[in-house]
Design an enzyme around this catalytic site. Sequence first.
Site, PDB file in Angstrom:
ATOM      1  CG  ASN A 127      -1.800   1.211   1.313  1.00 43.87           C
ATOM      2  OD1 ASN A 127      -1.969   1.941   0.332  1.00 43.87           O
ATOM      3  ND2 ASN A 127      -2.366   1.460   2.483  1.00 43.87           N
TER       4      ASN A 127
ATOM      5  CE  LYS B  45      -0.183   3.359   4.786  1.00 38.60           C
ATOM      6  NZ  LYS B  45      -0.027   3.525   6.246  1.00 38.60           N
TER       7      LYS B  45
ATOM      8  CG  HIS C 293      -5.761   1.696   5.553  1.00 38.37           C
ATOM      9  ND1 HIS C 293      -5.264   2.636   6.427  1.00 38.37           N
ATOM     10  CD2 HIS C 293      -4.737   0.853   5.272  1.00 38.37           C
ATOM     11  CE1 HIS C 293      -3.991   2.384   6.657  1.00 38.37           C
ATOM     12  NE2 HIS C 293      -3.645   1.311   5.976  1.00 38.37           N
TER      13      HIS C 293
ATOM     14  CD  GLU D  31      -2.952   5.578   6.826  1.00 35.06           C
ATOM     15  OE1 GLU D  31      -1.842   5.290   7.304  1.00 35.06           O
ATOM     16  OE2 GLU D  31      -3.182   5.675   5.596  1.00 35.06           O
TER      17      GLU D  31
ATOM     18  CD  GLU E 155      -5.316  -1.405   8.686  1.00 37.74           C
ATOM     19  OE1 GLU E 155      -4.308  -1.126   8.040  1.00 37.74           O
ATOM     20  OE2 GLU E 155      -6.318  -0.681   8.758  1.00 37.74           O
TER      21      GLU E 155
END
Length: 269
Positions: free
Chosen positions: A20, A22, A110, A112, A182
Amino acid sequence: MARTKSAKVYEGRRPLIAGNWKMNLTHLEAIGLVQKVAFGLKEPELEAAEVVVVPPFTAIRSVQTLVQGDKIEIGFGGQDLSTADSGAYTGEVSGAQLKALACTYVVVGHSERRAMHAETDEVVAAKVRKALEHELVPILCVGEGLEVRKAGEHVPYTTAQVDAALEGLDAATVAGVVVAYEPVWAIGTGEVATPEDAQEVCGAIRSRLAERFGPETADVVRILYGGSVKAGNTAGILAGPDVDGALVGGASLDADEFVSICRSAAESR
């Protein structure tokens, strides 16, 4: 270097390493990174472990052109998708648009996105369904914060997120979903769950899938670990019988580091 798809039949769950990226790399930098990763991995390693990159939206087209043009055996996907198919949703990207770029995967839920964009379990569930509707494999992210971990509630908290995201889906559909555990306290912090921590929660997720959708479905769902994954800790984490790969963050931006992680995955099964 050209790669051709292998006709090998895999027994059990094929390890999956997804990088990932990002909000990093331009489209030109993306091309360079994929080329380095492709040259760093040998064909048997790309057969043994599935390697996927998840670029920012602005780089997907460049990655697609490179991968398809050079027949590189590396998959790619999007970092998020909208709950809508089209319309007045400035800044959003639809599942149809990702599919048109030949994406195979899309990251959903995710931490975030949950924290910075206030994505609820209901929104995450809607995105899982939208991904499946457009024949994209959702990489469903779940995991607990430090307070939940300290309270010893990490297993019920995480399995509840899985329950919410998969509500209403049948066993055959769930079999095509990837789950990524995660722990939020280990993302970008340098802290990493021990192999025992990772196995505990990944094993609990698989047990919960078996309860809800049957053991046959649970046996084929790939469960990844994500959170400060590096070449030096990959082998230990993947030693867990219920850990089938990794969702890699910062380390996926370093070609040599990412290649080493992928190699460890290839050697783990």
